[in-house]
Design an enzyme around this catalytic site. Sequence first.
Site, PDB file in Angstrom:
ATOM      1  N   LYS A  13       0.828  -1.214   0.000  1.00  0.00           N
ATOM      2  CA  LYS A  13       0.000   0.000   0.000  1.00  0.00           C
ATOM      3  C   LYS A  13       0.861   1.263   0.000  1.00  0.00           C
ATOM      4  O   LYS A  13       0.628   2.164  -0.781  1.00  0.00           O
ATOM      5  CB  LYS A  13      -0.907   0.064   1.248  1.00  0.00           C
ATOM      6  CG  LYS A  13      -2.006  -0.962   1.301  1.00  0.00           C
ATOM      7  CD  LYS A  13      -2.967  -0.664   2.450  1.00  0.00           C
ATOM      8  CE  LYS A  13      -2.308  -0.753   3.830  1.00  0.00           C
ATOM      9  NZ  LYS A  13      -1.879  -2.105   4.205  1.00  0.00           N
ATOM     10  N   ARG A  88      -9.560   1.519   8.544  1.00  0.00           N
ATOM     11  CA  ARG A  88      -9.158   0.156   8.908  1.00  0.00           C
ATOM     12  C   ARG A  88     -10.251  -0.571   9.668  1.00  0.00           C
ATOM     13  O   ARG A  88     -10.074  -1.741  10.028  1.00  0.00           O
ATOM     14  CB  ARG A  88      -7.922   0.229   9.794  1.00  0.00           C
ATOM     15  CG  ARG A  88      -6.660  -0.328   9.164  1.00  0.00           C
ATOM     16  CD  ARG A  88      -5.558  -0.098  10.165  1.00  0.00           C
ATOM     17  NE  ARG A  88      -4.368  -0.836   9.923  1.00  0.00           N
ATOM     18  CZ  ARG A  88      -3.332  -0.385   9.230  1.00  0.00           C
ATOM     19  NH1 ARG A  88      -3.374   0.772   8.642  1.00  0.00           N
ATOM     20  NH2 ARG A  88      -2.247  -1.123   9.123  1.00  0.00           N
ATOM     21  N   ARG A 122      11.651  -5.684   5.233  1.00  0.00           N
ATOM     22  CA  ARG A 122      11.352  -4.253   5.227  1.00  0.00           C
ATOM     23  C   ARG A 122      12.269  -3.464   6.165  1.00  0.00           C
ATOM     24  O   ARG A 122      12.498  -3.844   7.296  1.00  0.00           O
ATOM     25  CB  ARG A 122       9.893  -4.047   5.631  1.00  0.00           C
ATOM     26  CG  ARG A 122       9.456  -2.621   5.517  1.00  0.00           C
ATOM     27  CD  ARG A 122       7.991  -2.514   5.235  1.00  0.00           C
ATOM     28  NE  ARG A 122       7.167  -2.850   6.390  1.00  0.00           N
ATOM     29  CZ  ARG A 122       5.833  -2.790   6.354  1.00  0.00           C
ATOM     30  NH1 ARG A 122       5.215  -2.464   5.242  1.00  0.00           N
ATOM     31  NH2 ARG A 122       5.145  -3.094   7.413  1.00  0.00           N
ATOM     32  N   ARG A 152      11.239  -1.874  11.685  1.00  0.00           N
ATOM     33  CA  ARG A 152      10.152  -1.408  12.553  1.00  0.00           C
ATOM     34  C   ARG A 152       9.877  -2.421  13.655  1.00  0.00           C
ATOM     35  O   ARG A 152       9.842  -3.611  13.403  1.00  0.00           O
ATOM     36  CB  ARG A 152       8.875  -1.255  11.705  1.00  0.00           C
ATOM     37  CG  ARG A 152       8.590   0.140  11.279  1.00  0.00           C
ATOM     38  CD  ARG A 152       7.537   0.178  10.203  1.00  0.00           C
ATOM     39  NE  ARG A 152       6.263  -0.437  10.604  1.00  0.00           N
ATOM     40  CZ  ARG A 152       5.179  -0.479   9.818  1.00  0.00           C
ATOM     41  NH1 ARG A 152       5.224   0.033   8.611  1.00  0.00           N
ATOM     42  NH2 ARG A 152       4.084  -1.047  10.238  1.00  0.00           N
ATOM     43  N   ARG A 163      -0.834  -8.563  13.529  1.00  0.00           N
ATOM     44  CA  ARG A 163      -1.344  -7.554  12.586  1.00  0.00           C
ATOM     45  C   ARG A 163      -2.180  -8.215  11.488  1.00  0.00           C
ATOM     46  O   ARG A 163      -3.189  -7.676  11.059  1.00  0.00           O
ATOM     47  CB  ARG A 163      -0.193  -6.755  11.988  1.00  0.00           C
ATOM     48  CG  ARG A 163       0.302  -5.669  12.950  1.00  0.00           C
ATOM     49  CD  ARG A 163       1.673  -5.149  12.569  1.00  0.00           C
ATOM     50  NE  ARG A 163       1.735  -4.656  11.213  1.00  0.00           N
ATOM     51  CZ  ARG A 163       2.852  -4.607  10.487  1.00  0.00           C
ATOM     52  NH1 ARG A 163       3.981  -5.011  10.995  1.00  0.00           N
ATOM     53  NH2 ARG A 163       2.824  -4.145   9.261  1.00  0.00           N
TER      54      ARG A 163
HETATM   55  P1  ADP Z   1       0.930  -1.814   7.678  1.00  0.00           P
HETATM   56  O1  ADP Z   1       0.000  -1.385   6.595  1.00  0.00           O
HETATM   57  O2  ADP Z   1       2.190  -2.383   7.152  1.00  0.00           O
HETATM   58  O3  ADP Z   1       0.280  -2.688   8.713  1.00  0.00           O
HETATM   59  P2  ADP Z   1       0.870   0.889   8.774  1.00  0.00           P
HETATM   60  O4  ADP Z   1       2.076   1.734   8.715  1.00  0.00           O
HETATM   61  O5  ADP Z   1      -0.271   1.235   7.899  1.00  0.00           O
HETATM   62  O6  ADP Z   1       1.402  -0.580   8.517  1.00  0.00           O
HETATM   63  O7  ADP Z   1       0.324   0.836  10.280  1.00  0.00           O
HETATM   64  C1  ADP Z   1       1.147   0.543  11.386  1.00  0.00           C
HETATM   65  C2  ADP Z   1       0.325   0.489  12.662  1.00  0.00           C
HETATM   66  O8  ADP Z   1      -0.265   1.787  12.924  1.00  0.00           O
HETATM   67  C3  ADP Z   1      -0.884  -0.457  12.648  1.00  0.00           C
HETATM   68  O9  ADP Z   1      -0.515  -1.777  12.964  1.00  0.00           O
HETATM   69  C4  ADP Z   1      -1.786   0.180  13.714  1.00  0.00           C
HETATM   70  O10 ADP Z   1      -1.329  -0.098  15.013  1.00  0.00           O
HETATM   71  C5  ADP Z   1      -1.572   1.670  13.488  1.00  0.00           C
HETATM   72  N1  ADP Z   1      -2.556   2.239  12.514  1.00  0.00           N
HETATM   73  C6  ADP Z   1      -2.270   2.747  11.290  1.00  0.00           C
HETATM   74  N2  ADP Z   1      -3.390   3.180  10.672  1.00  0.00           N
HETATM   75  C7  ADP Z   1      -4.417   2.935  11.528  1.00  0.00           C
HETATM   76  C8  ADP Z   1      -5.827   3.131  11.462  1.00  0.00           C
HETATM   77  N3  ADP Z   1      -6.417   3.669  10.384  1.00  0.00           N
HETATM   78  N4  ADP Z   1      -6.577   2.739  12.532  1.00  0.00           N
HETATM   79  C9  ADP Z   1      -6.004   2.211  13.613  1.00  0.00           C
HETATM   80  N5  ADP Z   1      -4.682   1.986  13.739  1.00  0.00           N
HETATM   81  C10 ADP Z   1      -3.890   2.336  12.711  1.00  0.00           C
END
Ligand code: ADP
Length: 208
Positions: A13, A88, A122, A152, A163
């Site tokens: 993404k 999400r 990553r 990370r 996740r």
């Molecule tokens: P990935 O898509 O690789 O899981 P992201 O960088 O999008 O990683 O998100 C990392 C973390 O940030 C998620 O696991 C969550 O804890 C938090 N997060 C990100 N976006 C949201 C969202 N829209 N709602 C709730 N938590 C979020």
Amino acid sequence: MKLIFLGPPGAGKGTQAELTSQRFGVAHISTGDMLRAEMREGTKLGLEAKAYVERGELVPDDVIMGMIAERILKADCAGGYLFDGFPRTIAQAEALSKISDIDIVINLEVPPEVIVRRIGGRRMCAGCGACFHTSTFDGDFCDKCGAALYTRDDDKPETVANRIEVYERKTKPLVEFYQKLGLLRTVDASGSPQSVQERIDALLGDIR
Ligand code: ADP
Ligand code: ZN
């Protein structure tokens, strides 16, 4: 143009959202990047989010909605925007529908073994937050700002498993949600970044 990139962790993404935002001149809004910036700066929001992010749990909906409502009012969003990692949950999608319309939702689809491989390699830049993969970049320092690269915390195997589980339970229902609204377009995201980008471009051609 207002779009959403949907897909499991490791679907690409962030990479595709960045390429698409540059290509179409729309703002790239990544809630993950926004949260990591808050955490780096040690803000109140960042401290609150940290506990959730580190466990691979979702940050509460009201915190995320507060960030988004503020973000889409910024000047760079006037020409459109693209959400990466948001919404999400169904609650976030419903709240979003009250503050913004959406033209299209791009659902990036990848087999589980590809997810594990991608997240495994990553690396992130500690300075600017840029994302790299060991298969395509073998340096230890960012080629954009020169800062050190790191893995990370939430890319550790135990957290990744959580996740993915959280994605299945809370985020996957959005596929059906947006399908019912007629907004969903599914893209095979298992190839190279370039080939995936071409598939996305083909979809966006009509709505530009
Ligand atoms: P990935 O898509 O690789 O899981 P992201 O960088 O999008 O990683 O998100 C990392 C973390 O940030 C998620 O696991 C969550 O804890 C938090 N997060 C990100 N976006 C949201 C969202 N829209 N709602 C709730 N938590 C979020
Ligand atoms: Zn950097």
